[in-house]
Design an enzyme around this catalytic site. Structure first.
Site, PDB file in Angstrom:
ATOM      1  N   ASP A  65     -53.867  -7.806  35.811  1.00  0.00           N
ATOM      2  CA  ASP A  65     -52.540  -7.227  36.014  1.00  0.00           C
ATOM      3  C   ASP A  65     -52.227  -7.216  37.499  1.00  0.00           C
ATOM      4  O   ASP A  65     -53.101  -7.383  38.355  1.00  0.00           O
ATOM      5  CB  ASP A  65     -52.469  -5.802  35.457  1.00  0.00           C
ATOM      6  CG  ASP A  65     -51.045  -5.307  35.271  1.00  0.00           C
ATOM      7  OD1 ASP A  65     -50.096  -6.096  35.497  1.00  0.00           O
ATOM      8  OD2 ASP A  65     -50.862  -4.130  34.917  1.00  0.00           O
ATOM      9  N   LYS A  66     -50.956  -7.009  37.763  1.00  0.00           N
ATOM     10  CA  LYS A  66     -50.445  -6.886  39.123  1.00  0.00           C
ATOM     11  C   LYS A  66     -49.522  -5.677  39.155  1.00  0.00           C
ATOM     12  O   LYS A  66     -48.848  -5.352  38.168  1.00  0.00           O
ATOM     13  CB  LYS A  66     -49.712  -8.170  39.501  1.00  0.00           C
ATOM     14  CG  LYS A  66     -48.628  -8.025  40.575  1.00  0.00           C
ATOM     15  CD  LYS A  66     -47.255  -7.812  39.931  1.00  0.00           C
ATOM     16  CE  LYS A  66     -46.208  -7.545  41.016  1.00  0.00           C
ATOM     17  NZ  LYS A  66     -44.946  -7.028  40.408  1.00  0.00           N
ATOM     18  N   HIS A  67     -49.504  -4.983  40.271  1.00  0.00           N
ATOM     19  CA  HIS A  67     -48.544  -3.896  40.426  1.00  0.00           C
ATOM     20  C   HIS A  67     -47.928  -3.970  41.818  1.00  0.00           C
ATOM     21  O   HIS A  67     -48.624  -4.199  42.805  1.00  0.00           O
ATOM     22  CB  HIS A  67     -49.200  -2.533  40.237  1.00  0.00           C
ATOM     23  CG  HIS A  67     -48.195  -1.417  40.106  1.00  0.00           C
ATOM     24  ND1 HIS A  67     -47.649  -1.053  38.896  1.00  0.00           N
ATOM     25  CD2 HIS A  67     -47.619  -0.622  41.021  1.00  0.00           C
ATOM     26  CE1 HIS A  67     -46.779  -0.073  39.078  1.00  0.00           C
ATOM     27  NE2 HIS A  67     -46.752   0.210  40.366  1.00  0.00           N
ATOM     28  N   SER A  68     -46.626  -3.800  41.866  1.00  0.00           N
ATOM     29  CA  SER A  68     -45.911  -3.828  43.139  1.00  0.00           C
ATOM     30  C   SER A  68     -45.454  -2.429  43.502  1.00  0.00           C
ATOM     31  O   SER A  68     -45.101  -1.636  42.626  1.00  0.00           O
ATOM     32  CB  SER A  68     -44.695  -4.763  43.043  1.00  0.00           C
ATOM     33  OG  SER A  68     -43.887  -4.636  44.200  1.00  0.00           O
ATOM     34  N   THR A 124     -39.051  -2.418  37.301  1.00  0.00           N
ATOM     35  CA  THR A 124     -39.185  -3.499  36.329  1.00  0.00           C
ATOM     36  C   THR A 124     -38.656  -3.083  34.965  1.00  0.00           C
ATOM     37  O   THR A 124     -37.992  -3.866  34.271  1.00  0.00           O
ATOM     38  CB  THR A 124     -40.664  -3.924  36.220  1.00  0.00           C
ATOM     39  OG1 THR A 124     -41.108  -4.400  37.488  1.00  0.00           O
ATOM     40  CG2 THR A 124     -40.859  -5.014  35.193  1.00  0.00           C
ATOM     41  N   ARG A 152     -40.710  13.015  41.353  1.00  0.00           N
ATOM     42  CA  ARG A 152     -40.803  12.533  42.737  1.00  0.00           C
ATOM     43  C   ARG A 152     -39.470  11.977  43.202  1.00  0.00           C
ATOM     44  O   ARG A 152     -39.103  12.101  44.371  1.00  0.00           O
ATOM     45  CB  ARG A 152     -41.881  11.449  42.846  1.00  0.00           C
ATOM     46  CG  ARG A 152     -43.308  11.975  42.847  1.00  0.00           C
ATOM     47  CD  ARG A 152     -44.297  10.848  42.638  1.00  0.00           C
ATOM     48  NE  ARG A 152     -44.160   9.809  43.649  1.00  0.00           N
ATOM     49  CZ  ARG A 152     -44.495   8.545  43.461  1.00  0.00           C
ATOM     50  NH1 ARG A 152     -44.967   8.148  42.279  1.00  0.00           N
ATOM     51  NH2 ARG A 152     -44.346   7.662  44.430  1.00  0.00           N
ATOM     52  N   SER A 209     -50.320   7.531  41.305  1.00  0.00           N
ATOM     53  CA  SER A 209     -49.398   7.038  40.285  1.00  0.00           C
ATOM     54  C   SER A 209     -49.755   5.618  39.873  1.00  0.00           C
ATOM     55  O   SER A 209     -49.865   5.302  38.683  1.00  0.00           O
ATOM     56  CB  SER A 209     -47.958   7.083  40.814  1.00  0.00           C
ATOM     57  OG  SER A 209     -47.058   6.490  39.899  1.00  0.00           O
ATOM     58  N   LYS A 244     -52.204   4.512  36.140  1.00  0.00           N
ATOM     59  CA  LYS A 244     -51.697   3.606  35.093  1.00  0.00           C
ATOM     60  C   LYS A 244     -52.644   2.423  34.912  1.00  0.00           C
ATOM     61  O   LYS A 244     -52.909   1.983  33.790  1.00  0.00           O
ATOM     62  CB  LYS A 244     -50.298   3.104  35.454  1.00  0.00           C
ATOM     63  CG  LYS A 244     -49.219   4.168  35.414  1.00  0.00           C
ATOM     64  CD  LYS A 244     -47.831   3.569  35.456  1.00  0.00           C
ATOM     65  CE  LYS A 244     -47.457   3.029  36.827  1.00  0.00           C
ATOM     66  NZ  LYS A 244     -47.036   4.086  37.760  1.00  0.00           N
ATOM     67  N   LYS A 245     -53.132   1.875  36.022  1.00  0.00           N
ATOM     68  CA  LYS A 245     -53.990   0.706  35.937  1.00  0.00           C
ATOM     69  C   LYS A 245     -55.373   1.068  35.396  1.00  0.00           C
ATOM     70  O   LYS A 245     -56.013   0.264  34.715  1.00  0.00           O
ATOM     71  CB  LYS A 245     -54.112   0.032  37.305  1.00  0.00           C
ATOM     72  CG  LYS A 245     -52.764  -0.440  37.850  1.00  0.00           C
ATOM     73  CD  LYS A 245     -52.001  -1.275  36.838  1.00  0.00           C
ATOM     74  CE  LYS A 245     -50.561  -1.487  37.195  1.00  0.00           C
ATOM     75  NZ  LYS A 245     -49.810  -2.185  36.129  1.00  0.00           N
TER      76      LYS A 245
END
Length: 372
Positions: free
Chosen positions: A82-85, A122, A170, A185, A189-190
Site C-alpha cells: 500500500d501507499k499513503h500520501s 481520495t 482535527r 492517524s 490505518k496501515k
C-alpha cells in the site's frame, strides 16, 4: 481509568502521558464516553505540547487496536502493499497506483482518508463517482482483493474507528498539522491492513500540509521511527517514507477543487495506447518521473516483484500499455458499487461522456496561466 479532564490537564501542562493513559483516552473516543469538547481539548493540548516518540507509538498502537485488523490468505504473503500520501491539492496518485499495482500482481487493501484542511481526500474524489461505496467490511475487502486485486475504502466502525472520530475533529479544531496526530492517524490505518510493504508519500509545498522540505523530512522521520526493531509496532516489514514536492503549488489560493475534476484527470493514467504522455514504454525516460510510477516501482521492488528498476519499469509499462491497469480500475469500481455502464463510460468514454457521468458545475470560469 484516569478521568479524562485529568489527562487533558496533564498534557496541557506539558507532562508526558503514560501508555495506559493514552489507551484510556482512545478507548473513550472509540466507545463514545468522551465528549467532543474533551476530545477537541486533548487534540489541542497535543498540538501545542507535542508528544515524544514513545507517546506517538502508544497512540498509534491504541488507535490501530481500536477496531479489527485484517487477515489474509497465506498465499498473499509478500504481495500485500500500500501507499499513503499526506495529501495535497490535486493529489490523485492513489486512483492510478492501486489498479496499476494490482495489474502487476500485488494485493492493495488501501484504507484512505478524506480531505483535511485545504487538501483533497481520495475518498471524496471517489464518492464523486455515482454508486461508489467506500464503506466495506473486512470480509468484503477480502472478497474484492481476491477478485480484483485492489480496493480503496475508508475508516469505519470496524476498521480504525478511533481514527475516524479524531480525523473529523482535527479538521474543525485547527489541529491538522500536529506531527504526532498525523503519524498516528496514518500508521494506525496501515497497521490494521497487515501489509508486507508500505510507501509513505510525504508531500511538501504551498499546496501540502508540510510547507517546506525540512518539515516533510521531520514528518517522514516520525513515520518510519516506530519501525525500529525494538519497537513492537505491527506495521509492514518494509516501510519507506518519500518526501516529494506537491505537484500543485498555487501562488494564489484556490478555495476548492471540485471532487470530480481529479477523477476525470486521473482516469487516463490507466488507459491503453494511444496515451504517449501518460502511458509510456520502458524506453521513455518520463515514466519514473510520474509520482504514481515512482511509488509503484518502489513497492514492486520492496515486495520482490521486480529485481531492479529496469524490470519494474517494464512490468509497470506493460500493465499500463496493454490496458490491464485500466481493466482493474473498472473492475474495482464495479466491485465497490458503481453500475457497469458508469464504470465502462468512465474508463472508455470520451471526455464529454465522463463529464456527463460525473456532473459539471453550472457556472464554469476559465483561469488562464500567466505564463507557460
Amino acid at each position: 481509568p484516569t478521568p479524562l479532564p485529568s489527562l487533558i490537564r496533564k498534557k496541557r501542562d506539558g507532562e508526558r502521558l503514560e501508555d495506559a493513559e493514552i489507551r484510556s483516552f482512545v478507548r473513550g473516543v472509540t466507545e463514545g464516553t468522551a465528549q467532543q469538547g474533551q476530545i477537541g481539548a486533548m487534540l489541542m493540548a497535543i498540538r501545542l505540547r507535542g508528544m515524544d516518540a514513545g507517546e506517538t507509538l502508544a497512540l498509534t498502537l491504541a488507535m490501530a487496536s481500536s477496531g479489527r485488523t485484517l487477515a489474509w490468505p497465506p498465499a498473499w504473503h509478500g504481495l500485500l502493499v500500500d501507499k499513503h500520501s499526506t495529501g495535497g491539492v490535486g493529489d490523485k496518485v492513489s486512483l492510478a497506483l492501486a489498479p496499476a499495482l494490482a495489474a502487476c500482481g500485488c494485493k492493495v487493501p488501501m484504507i484512505s482518508g478524506r480531505g483535511l484542511g485545504h487538501t483533497g481526500g481520495t475518498l471524496d474524489k471517489l464518492e464523486a463517482i455515482p454508486g461508489f461505496r467506500v464503506s466495506q467490511s473486512p470480509e468484503e475487502m477480502r472478497h474484492i482483493l481476491a477478485r480484483v486485486g485492489c480496493c480503496i475504502v475508508g475508516q469505519s466502525a470496524e476498521l480504525a474507528p478511533a481514527d475516524r472520530v479524531l480525523y473529523g475533529l482535527r479538521d474543525v479544531t485547527a489541529t491538522v498539522d500536529s506531527l504526532p496526530l498525523i503519524t498516528a492517524s496514518i500508521l494506525s490505518k496501515k497497521a490494521a491492513e497487515r501489509l508486507w510493504a508500505l510507501v509513505l508519500d510525504v508531500k511538501f509545498g504551498a499546496a501540502a500540509l508540510c510547507p517546506t522540505r525540512e518539515s516533510a523530512r521531520e514528518l517522514a522521520r516520525s513515520l518510519v521511527r516506530p519501525r525500529h526493531p525494538r519497537d513492537p509496532c505491527p506495521l509492514s516489514p518494509h516501510t519507506v517514507a518519500v518526501p516529494a514536492l506537491s505537484a500543485c503549488r498555487p501562488s494564489r489560493a484556490i478555495p476548492a477543487v471540485p471532487a470530480p475534476v481529479p477523477v476525470r484527470c486521473s482516469c487516463p493514467c490507466s488507459c491503453p495506447r494511444p496515451r504517449p504522455r501518460l502511458c509510456v514504454s520502458p524506453r521513455v525516460p518520463s515514466l519514473p518521473a510520474l509520482p504514481a510510477c515512482c511509488l509503484c516501482l518502489c513497492l514492486l521492488s520492496l515486495c520482490g516483484m521486480a529485481a531492479g528498476a529496469e524490470q519494474g519499469r517494464e512490468r509497470l509499462a506493460r500493465a499500463l500499455d496493454d490496458g490491464s491497469a485500466l481493466g482493474t480500475f473498472e473492475a474495482m469500481l464495479g466491485a465497490q458499487g458503481v453500475p457497469p455502464d458508469t464504470a465502462r463510460g468512465l474508463c472508455a468514454g470520451t471526455p464529454a461522456q465522463r463529464r456527463r457521468l460525473l456532473g459539471e458545475a453550472k457556472v464554469c470560469e476559465e483561469l488562464p496561466a500567466p505564463q507557460e
